[in-house]
Design an enzyme around this catalytic site. Structure first.
Site, short mmCIF file in Angstrom:
data_model
loop_
_atom_site.label_atom_id
_atom_site.label_comp_id
_atom_site.label_asym_id
_atom_site.label_seq_id
_atom_site.Cartn_x
_atom_site.Cartn_y
_atom_site.Cartn_z
N GLY A 254 -34.66 46.72 -29.39
CA GLY A 254 -34.17 45.57 -29.96
C GLY A 254 -34.78 44.48 -29.14
N ILE A 658 -26.38 51.13 -8.96
CA ILE A 658 -27.09 51.89 -9.92
C ILE A 658 -26.62 53.04 -10.36
CG2 ILE A 658 -29.52 53.07 -10.64
CD1 ILE A 658 -29.63 49.95 -9.70
N LEU A 659 -26.33 53.24 -11.79
CA LEU A 659 -25.57 54.09 -12.44
C LEU A 659 -26.20 55.70 -12.60
CD1 LEU A 659 -23.74 52.22 -14.91
CD2 LEU A 659 -22.87 53.08 -12.87
N THR A 663 -32.59 56.73 -15.36
CA THR A 663 -32.54 55.86 -16.55
C THR A 663 -32.82 54.50 -16.20
OG1 THR A 663 -30.27 55.59 -16.54
CG2 THR A 663 -31.23 57.21 -17.82
N GLN A 667 -35.95 52.13 -17.36
CA GLN A 667 -35.69 50.84 -17.68
C GLN A 667 -36.57 49.57 -17.28
OE1 GLN A 667 -31.58 49.82 -18.13
NE2 GLN A 667 -32.03 48.19 -19.41
N LYS A 730 -24.60 45.54 -11.71
CA LYS A 730 -25.35 44.20 -12.21
C LYS A 730 -26.30 44.91 -13.26
CE LYS A 730 -25.35 41.59 -7.91
NZ LYS A 730 -26.33 40.89 -6.90
N GLY A 731 -26.77 43.93 -14.20
CA GLY A 731 -27.70 44.51 -15.40
C GLY A 731 -28.88 44.50 -14.76
N GLU A 734 -32.83 42.87 -18.11
CA GLU A 734 -33.78 41.58 -18.18
C GLU A 734 -34.65 41.39 -16.96
OE1 GLU A 734 -32.14 40.20 -21.99
OE2 GLU A 734 -31.06 41.29 -20.23
#
Length: 772
Positions: A254, A658-659, A663, A667, A730-731, A734
């Site tokens: 996306g 970090i989950l 992955t 990312q 956290k993300g 980006e």
């Protein structure tokens, strides 16, 4: 149950959160079992195809659909003359509408033409081939006017914006007295940076499949947010929200272009209602350039004032960019420049120019990516002027608190990222002199840049159901954009419930599920993982209540704090022999399942139990919340041909918990590659007279391929943030791109001694660099 007093069941040692678990959806994708939005086999399916404008400005004088309607299999040809009007037109993006319209203009509602490639007709036929052919037979006559190409056009009117990025940021921000500080600064650096227009180009083009059953609408949509799309269709079609269902089980990328509601979605739904059959519309690659927004072309001028020791005293930043004729939209580049380094005096302002293009939109790291290109290149130029190492200049201006608001950081491990990145990369071996390092015929350069991305406040819901056979179903209306949401949320649920991964199924991508936020702004991991954690606590509490109230249970009278759950068995932490399985507890209660629900918060409003909280669990100190990181890049530059190759890359990031190590690494690699493309290749070109895109395909719009990218080294700093959310997550979506273009540009400057401030940095800008 609030987040400040949830039952904290002890997590089992050696949980799966953080482990490099393989993608749960991987087999479905490689075998073709995964269904994307254009792949649902529906009875009576028809196909929609747009006919688009050949001019960029004017009006439709006449439109003839006779030939198209005579073609076999054609059900309808919709134009502004016969397509039913929507109940409500979309708002302008800067109004910050809850369902995030991509633009306020909706084609096929009038005879106006605002941009080339604008839909002027929608053909519906029984096969895709017939619809495509019929669309080519629509004849349109125009009253054409002279279009404006944007900031590249000398006829464009440039004016100061009142607000940018959907109204989230003011058009001018200031602290201190930057002009006075610049006048007194012994050292100054001033430069202008230019960015070409970029398009997102995900592998999966945008697609809508609309099905009506009476007054109920189901839409299979390639969107980053099913709830957002549901709200948009509800408003524009005048339907109650519970009459609209949106499904997005898999998304082929996306990057922001699927993060807003665009015209093709509601137009497809309108056509399906009119013909009384399901309609599928898939945008062509060329239409992806004129249907779902872009990153705007822009110029940034930045001036740094500093002491002779390299300490910043003032930053002055101005951005000018193109917007559409009907909306004001611009990335807020200045927000990252305002907070990245300690500086008492700062000002940023935005100017925009209207153009005959569609409205630009969010593109990966909107504002932060182009903003860091300016500030991080300028910091390297300041370092070069003063003879200071680029890493050292950043350390001298390290911000211990957020300079933009004075708040403490919820956590910040940027110094650790610098140190570890420099160690892995071998930064100490870098020759400080630009243009002095060669390997054979190639000039070799090393560059670095900082990375940061803010936490955007968000909240979502999740539902957990534990069944009597010992398995669990976990649900949230999130979107997996292909980065691993299915997998990491399964891991979170497995650990939170004390179940093996194989006994947990995570479901997402449907508005019938609990509401989750849009997958954008790097909020999904933090929000949804916290919601699942909270829902799991609720479900476990209910199960324990069954057992603790049962005199025959070994857990009779047990309290949540006394309990550990592991492998589907609940037992006393101090006496593991006393316990029983979920299945046994539900069987004793004669229940087939038990359900828990929870709300997860990400960012503002969350306070960990007992951490800077008052008696009601409310936060007593506000924090500035960001992820941080550092990129290190090596390039080889061919001085004769101007060709640049990235030969080594190291990225180190601090993004909370970090989950999934695998992955997360993937990312970050993807984001870095995205940034390398923006630095060296990506540019959308327009004919200045007709304002048409001349490279609207993947043959001419260049993006990196595997041969362009070296082996890349990625590490994460172990970071604990008790303020961010229930999971400390956290993300990373980006931040992986932020600073990348600057790191590449800084490496090229070090290799050649030539500073290029125009993206992309293509060979003609570097030919003859060896003579510098």
């Amino acid at each position: 149950m609030s987040e400040s007093n949830f039952f904290d069941f002890a997590a089992p040692a050696g949980g799966v959160v953080g482990q490099p678990l393989d993608r749960i959806d991987g087999r479905a994708k490689v075998t073709g079992a995964a269904r994307y939005s254009a792949e649902y086999p529906l009875g009576g399916l028809t196909y929609g195809v747009f006919s688009t404008s050949s001019i960029a400005k004017g009006r439709i004088a006449s439109i003839d659909t006779t030939l198209a309607m005579k073609e076999p299999g054609v059900l309808a040809v919709f134009t502004h003359l016969n397509l039913p009007k929507v109940a409500k037109m979309p708002d302008s993006p800067e109004r910050n509408n809850s369902w995030s319209p991509g633009q306020s203009f909706l084609p096929l509602m009038s005879d106006e033409i605002f941009y080339s490639g604008q839909p002027v007709a929608l053909v519906v036929a029984d096969t895709f081939e017939r619809a495509t052919h019929a669309a080519s037979l629509v004849r349109v006559s125009y009253q054409a006017e002279m279009p404006v190409a944007g900031i590249v056009d000398p006829r464009a009117e440039v004016y100061e914006a009142k607000a940018v990025q959907g109204g989230r940021m003011p058009g001018r921000t200031r602290r201190g007295n930057p002009q006075a500080a610049l006048e007194q600064a012994p050292v100054r650096v001033t430069a202008t940076y230019t960015h070409a227009m970029n398009h997102h180009n995900p592998m999966e083009p945008s697609a809508t499949t609309a099905v009506w059953e009476g007054d109920r609408l189901t839409v299979y949509e390639s969107t980053q947010g099913v709830t957002m799309t549901q709200s948009a269709l509800s408003d524009m079609l005048g339907l109650p929200r519970d009459k609209v269902r949106v499904v997005t089980q898999f998304l082929g990328g996306g990057f922001g272009c699927k993060g807003s509601s665009w015209p093709h979605t509601v137009l497809t739904a309108q056509a399906a209602r009119a013909v009384g059959r399901p309609v599928k519309l898939v945008l062509t690659r060329r239409q992806m350039f004129t249907s779902v927004g872009h990153r705007e072309d822009q110029r940034q001028t930045i001036t740094l004032g500093a002491t002779k020791e390299g300490k910043l005293t003032a930053i002055l930043h101005e951005k000018t960019s193109s917007t559409s004729m009907f909306d004001e939209w611009a990335e807020s580049n200045g927000k990252v420049i305002s907070m990245l380094y300690e500086c008492p005096n700062f000002e940023t302002s935005y100017k925009i120019a209207r153009a005959n293009i569609m409205t630009s939109t969010y593109t990966r790291a909107p504002g932060e990516a182009p903003g860091t290109f300016a500030i991080e290149c300028a910091m390297d130029d300041l370092a070069d002027q003063l003879g200071i190492d680029p890493l050292e200049i950043r350390l001298r201006n390290y911000a211990e608190r957020d300079p933009s608001n004075g708040q403490a950081w919820s956590s910040k491990s940027l110094k650790q990222c610098y140190a570890r990145g420099a160690e892995l990369f071998g930064w100490s071996k870098r020759n400080p002199k630009a243009g002095a390092t060669r390997q054979g015929r190639y000039l070799v350069g090393m560059g670095m840049a900082s990375a940061t991305y803010p936490v955007h406040n968000s909240q979502g819901m999740a539902r957990v159901r534990i069944f009597s056979d010992g398995h669990a179903v976990v649900q949230s209306g999130a979107t997996d954009m292909g980065v691993g949401t299915y997998t990491v949320m399964t891991q979170v649920a497995a650990d939170a419930l004390g179940l093996p991964v194989e006994r947990v199924r995570f479901e997402l991508g449907d508005t019938t599920l609990p509401t989750a936020p849009l997958s954008g702004g790097s909020v999904t991991a933090g929000t949804v993982s916290s919601a699942i954690f909270m829902a799991a606590q609720d479900a476990k509490r209910k199960v324990l209540e069954l057992a603790s109230g049962n005199k025959t249970s070994p857990l009779f009278g047990a309290k949540p704090e006394d309990i550990t759950v592991e492998n589907g068995r609940v037992f006393l932490t101090k006496n593991p022999a006393k316990g029983e399985t979920y299945a046994a507890m539900l069987e004793h209660a004669r229940l087939t399942d038990i359900e828990g629900s929870g709300a997860g918060r990400y960012g503002g409003g969350y306070t960990s139990p007992g951490v800077n909280a008052d008696s009601k669990g409310q936060g007593t100190e506000k924090y500035s919340m960001h992820s941080f990181g550092a990129h290190f890049c090596e390039v080889h530059v061919d001085p004769e041909l101007g060709r640049v190759r990235v030969t080594r890359w190291v990225g180190v990031h601090a993004a909370g918990r970090i989950l999934n190590a695998k992955t997360a690494r993937s990312q970050v690699l993807g984001g870095a590659i995205f940034g390398i493309g923006a630095a060296l290749m990506e540019a959308t070109h327009r004919d200045p007279s007709w304002v048409r895109y001349t490279n609207a395909d993947l043959g001419d719009y260049h993006i990196p391929v595997s041969a362009d990218i070296p082996d890349m080294q990625v590490e994460f700093i172990d970071e604990h943030d008790s303020h961010i959310n229930a999971m400390g997550v956290k993300g990373i979506g980006e931040i992986a791109m932020v600073g990348v273009a600057a790191a590449v540009a800084n490496a090229i400057f070090h290799a050649t001694g030539r500073r290029v401030r125009e993206l992309p940095i293509t060979p003609e800008k570097l030919m003859g660099a060896g003579s510098v």
